[in-house]
Design an enzyme around this catalytic site. Sequence first.
Site, PDB file in Angstrom:
ATOM      1  N   LYS A  78     -66.588 -25.354  19.168  1.00 34.75           N
ATOM      2  CA  LYS A  78     -67.430 -25.669  17.988  1.00 34.75           C
ATOM      3  C   LYS A  78     -68.745 -26.317  18.440  1.00 34.75           C
ATOM      4  CE  LYS A  78     -64.182 -28.304  16.181  1.00 34.75           C
ATOM      5  NZ  LYS A  78     -63.143 -28.129  17.226  1.00 34.75           N
ATOM      6  N   ARG A  81     -61.952 -32.059   7.711  1.00 44.76           N
ATOM      7  CA  ARG A  81     -60.720 -31.778   8.461  1.00 44.76           C
ATOM      8  C   ARG A  81     -59.466 -31.934   7.625  1.00 44.76           C
ATOM      9  NH1 ARG A  81     -61.067 -32.814  14.762  1.00 44.76           N
ATOM     10  NH2 ARG A  81     -63.294 -32.914  14.837  1.00 44.76           N
ATOM     11  N   ARG A 122     -63.320 -30.034  30.488  1.00 48.65           N
ATOM     12  CA  ARG A 122     -64.563 -30.460  29.844  1.00 48.65           C
ATOM     13  C   ARG A 122     -65.108 -31.751  30.458  1.00 48.65           C
ATOM     14  NH1 ARG A 122     -64.854 -30.869  23.612  1.00 48.65           N
ATOM     15  NH2 ARG A 122     -62.818 -31.802  23.949  1.00 48.65           N
ATOM     16  N   ARG A 158     -63.671 -37.171  28.480  1.00 53.63           N
ATOM     17  CA  ARG A 158     -63.320 -37.881  27.240  1.00 53.63           C
ATOM     18  C   ARG A 158     -61.898 -38.424  27.282  1.00 53.63           C
ATOM     19  NH1 ARG A 158     -65.175 -34.068  22.278  1.00 53.63           N
ATOM     20  NH2 ARG A 158     -63.111 -34.719  21.561  1.00 53.63           N
ATOM     21  N   ARG A 178     -53.502 -33.492  19.332  1.00 49.16           N
ATOM     22  CA  ARG A 178     -54.687 -33.031  18.595  1.00 49.16           C
ATOM     23  C   ARG A 178     -54.468 -31.618  18.052  1.00 49.16           C
ATOM     24  NH1 ARG A 178     -59.143 -33.748  22.918  1.00 49.16           N
ATOM     25  NH2 ARG A 178     -60.476 -32.681  21.423  1.00 49.16           N
TER      26      ARG A 178
HETATM   27  P1  AP5 Z   1     -66.497 -27.636  22.994  1.00 47.44           P
HETATM   28  O1  AP5 Z   1     -67.645 -26.826  22.550  1.00 47.44           O
HETATM   29  O2  AP5 Z   1     -66.712 -29.066  23.340  1.00 47.44           O
HETATM   30  O3  AP5 Z   1     -65.287 -27.478  21.960  1.00 47.44           O
HETATM   31  P2  AP5 Z   1     -65.043 -28.154  20.533  1.00 47.44           P
HETATM   32  O4  AP5 Z   1     -64.401 -27.134  19.665  1.00 47.44           O
HETATM   33  O5  AP5 Z   1     -66.294 -28.805  20.044  1.00 47.44           O
HETATM   34  O6  AP5 Z   1     -63.955 -29.206  20.956  1.00 47.44           O
HETATM   35  P3  AP5 Z   1     -63.692 -30.715  20.585  1.00 47.44           P
HETATM   36  O7  AP5 Z   1     -62.539 -31.123  21.464  1.00 47.44           O
HETATM   37  O8  AP5 Z   1     -64.937 -31.546  20.672  1.00 47.44           O
HETATM   38  O9  AP5 Z   1     -63.240 -30.638  19.144  1.00 47.44           O
HETATM   39  P4  AP5 Z   1     -62.406 -31.670  18.424  1.00 47.44           P
HETATM   40  O10 AP5 Z   1     -62.472 -31.127  17.060  1.00 47.44           O
HETATM   41  O11 AP5 Z   1     -61.048 -31.901  18.927  1.00 47.44           O
HETATM   42  O12 AP5 Z   1     -63.151 -33.052  18.760  1.00 47.44           O
HETATM   43  P5  AP5 Z   1     -64.209 -33.913  17.955  1.00 47.44           P
HETATM   44  O13 AP5 Z   1     -65.126 -34.477  18.943  1.00 47.44           O
HETATM   45  O14 AP5 Z   1     -64.736 -33.167  16.798  1.00 47.44           O
HETATM   46  O15 AP5 Z   1     -65.858 -26.858  24.255  1.00 47.44           O
HETATM   47  C1  AP5 Z   1     -64.734 -27.368  24.962  1.00 47.44           C
HETATM   48  C2  AP5 Z   1     -64.850 -26.990  26.453  1.00 47.44           C
HETATM   49  O16 AP5 Z   1     -64.762 -25.563  26.599  1.00 47.44           O
HETATM   50  C3  AP5 Z   1     -66.177 -27.385  27.126  1.00 47.44           C
HETATM   51  O17 AP5 Z   1     -65.911 -27.732  28.447  1.00 47.44           O
HETATM   52  C4  AP5 Z   1     -67.020 -26.096  27.079  1.00 47.44           C
HETATM   53  O18 AP5 Z   1     -67.939 -26.019  28.155  1.00 47.44           O
HETATM   54  C5  AP5 Z   1     -65.943 -25.018  27.190  1.00 47.44           C
HETATM   55  N1  AP5 Z   1     -66.244 -23.812  26.400  1.00 47.44           N
HETATM   56  C6  AP5 Z   1     -66.606 -23.766  25.091  1.00 47.44           C
HETATM   57  N2  AP5 Z   1     -66.747 -22.502  24.677  1.00 47.44           N
HETATM   58  C7  AP5 Z   1     -66.445 -21.729  25.760  1.00 47.44           C
HETATM   59  C8  AP5 Z   1     -66.375 -20.323  25.967  1.00 47.44           C
HETATM   60  N3  AP5 Z   1     -66.656 -19.456  24.982  1.00 47.44           N
HETATM   61  N4  AP5 Z   1     -66.026 -19.863  27.197  1.00 47.44           N
HETATM   62  C9  AP5 Z   1     -65.756 -20.734  28.202  1.00 47.44           C
HETATM   63  N5  AP5 Z   1     -65.809 -22.079  28.077  1.00 47.44           N
HETATM   64  C10 AP5 Z   1     -66.136 -22.557  26.865  1.00 47.44           C
HETATM   65  O19 AP5 Z   1     -63.275 -35.069  17.363  1.00 47.44           O
HETATM   66  C11 AP5 Z   1     -62.690 -36.039  18.195  1.00 47.44           C
HETATM   67  C12 AP5 Z   1     -61.868 -37.012  17.363  1.00 47.44           C
HETATM   68  O20 AP5 Z   1     -62.704 -37.675  16.390  1.00 47.44           O
HETATM   69  C13 AP5 Z   1     -60.745 -36.377  16.540  1.00 47.44           C
HETATM   70  O21 AP5 Z   1     -59.569 -36.177  17.290  1.00 47.44           O
HETATM   71  C14 AP5 Z   1     -60.567 -37.450  15.441  1.00 47.44           C
HETATM   72  O22 AP5 Z   1     -59.865 -38.573  15.937  1.00 47.44           O
HETATM   73  C15 AP5 Z   1     -62.010 -37.892  15.168  1.00 47.44           C
HETATM   74  N6  AP5 Z   1     -62.653 -37.111  14.099  1.00 47.44           N
HETATM   75  C16 AP5 Z   1     -63.758 -36.311  14.214  1.00 47.44           C
HETATM   76  N7  AP5 Z   1     -64.063 -35.747  13.028  1.00 47.44           N
HETATM   77  C17 AP5 Z   1     -63.134 -36.220  12.146  1.00 47.44           C
HETATM   78  C18 AP5 Z   1     -62.899 -35.979  10.766  1.00 47.44           C
HETATM   79  N8  AP5 Z   1     -63.685 -35.137  10.050  1.00 47.44           N
HETATM   80  N9  AP5 Z   1     -61.845 -36.593  10.191  1.00 47.44           N
HETATM   81  C19 AP5 Z   1     -61.061 -37.444  10.883  1.00 47.44           C
HETATM   82  N10 AP5 Z   1     -61.215 -37.703  12.190  1.00 47.44           N
HETATM   83  C20 AP5 Z   1     -62.243 -37.087  12.823  1.00 47.44           C
END
Ligand code: AP5
Length: 217
Positions: free
Chosen positions: A13, A88, A127, A160, A171
């Site tokens: 994402k 979410r 990552r 992270r 997760r």
């Molecule tokens: P990346 O692009 O970072 O993936 P992502 O989908 O953004 O993954 P996240 O882990 O950040 O999502 P998340 O939803 O778990 O975490 P968030 O920070 O939102 O890519 C991942 C890796 O793959 C990278 O190394 C990249 O280089 C590689 N990659 C990507 N695409 C690729 C491809 N096509 N081919 C090869 N490699 C690729 O949330 C964290 C925490 O915050 C949550 O657990 C929760 O506690 C809290 N939180 C956030 N939002 C909320 C909410 N709305 N409600 C409640 N809690 C929340």
Amino acid sequence: MYLILLGPPGVGKGTQGVLLADATGWERVVTGDLLRTAKDAGTPLGTQAQQYMTAGNLVPDHLIIKMVEEKLSTLSAGTGVIFDGFPRTEAQASAFAMMLEALGRTIDTVVVLEADDEVLSERISGRRSCPSCGAVYNTVLAPPKKDGLCDVDGTPLFHRADDHADTVQNRLNVYRRETEPLIEYYDGSKAVVHRVPSQEGPDEVQSKVREALGVGE
Ligand code: AP5
């Protein structure tokens, strides 16, 4: 255009949001980044959120909704916005719809990124992120030019806390239980929902996203 990027942890994402924002000039609202910034700044929100994030659980809805409400009030009128990581839960989605209605806006499009759990685990375990500019790398799939350092500003990259294997499974479970049902929620709304297979490399996935949205190369 108000667009939601939906999908499991590690599906890309953030990666796709950055590429799409670069191509379109749309702003990004990334709740995970907002929470990490609050945590690093030691604000009350950051302190409250930390325990949930470290365990891989969702931060309570009322905290997230207030945070997004505040963020919405800072966005320039008329700009496109990519929402990454929000909503979410169904409670967040309902609150979001009401907030947008008050602003005379609506969610136009939802892009659901999809990949197998095996691919997600590989992406998450490799990552590395830049604490300064937010650039995201992968030790295997998208390494920085110099080991451990950000290509953009040379800052040492970090792993992270919630990317360690024991937290990642939680997760994924939380995503399936709390967030995946939102796909059906938006299928039943006026928003157009695009499901985009995301197993290929970042550029290939970005092409599919732009093709689905009808925005140029
Ligand atoms: P990346 O692009 O970072 O993936 P992502 O989908 O953004 O993954 P996240 O882990 O950040 O999502 P998340 O939803 O778990 O975490 P968030 O920070 O939102 O890519 C991942 C890796 O793959 C990278 O190394 C990249 O280089 C590689 N990659 C990507 N695409 C690729 C491809 N096509 N081919 C090869 N490699 C690729 O949330 C964290 C925490 O915050 C949550 O657990 C929760 O506690 C809290 N939180 C956030 N939002 C909320 C909410 N709305 N409600 C409640 N809690 C929340």
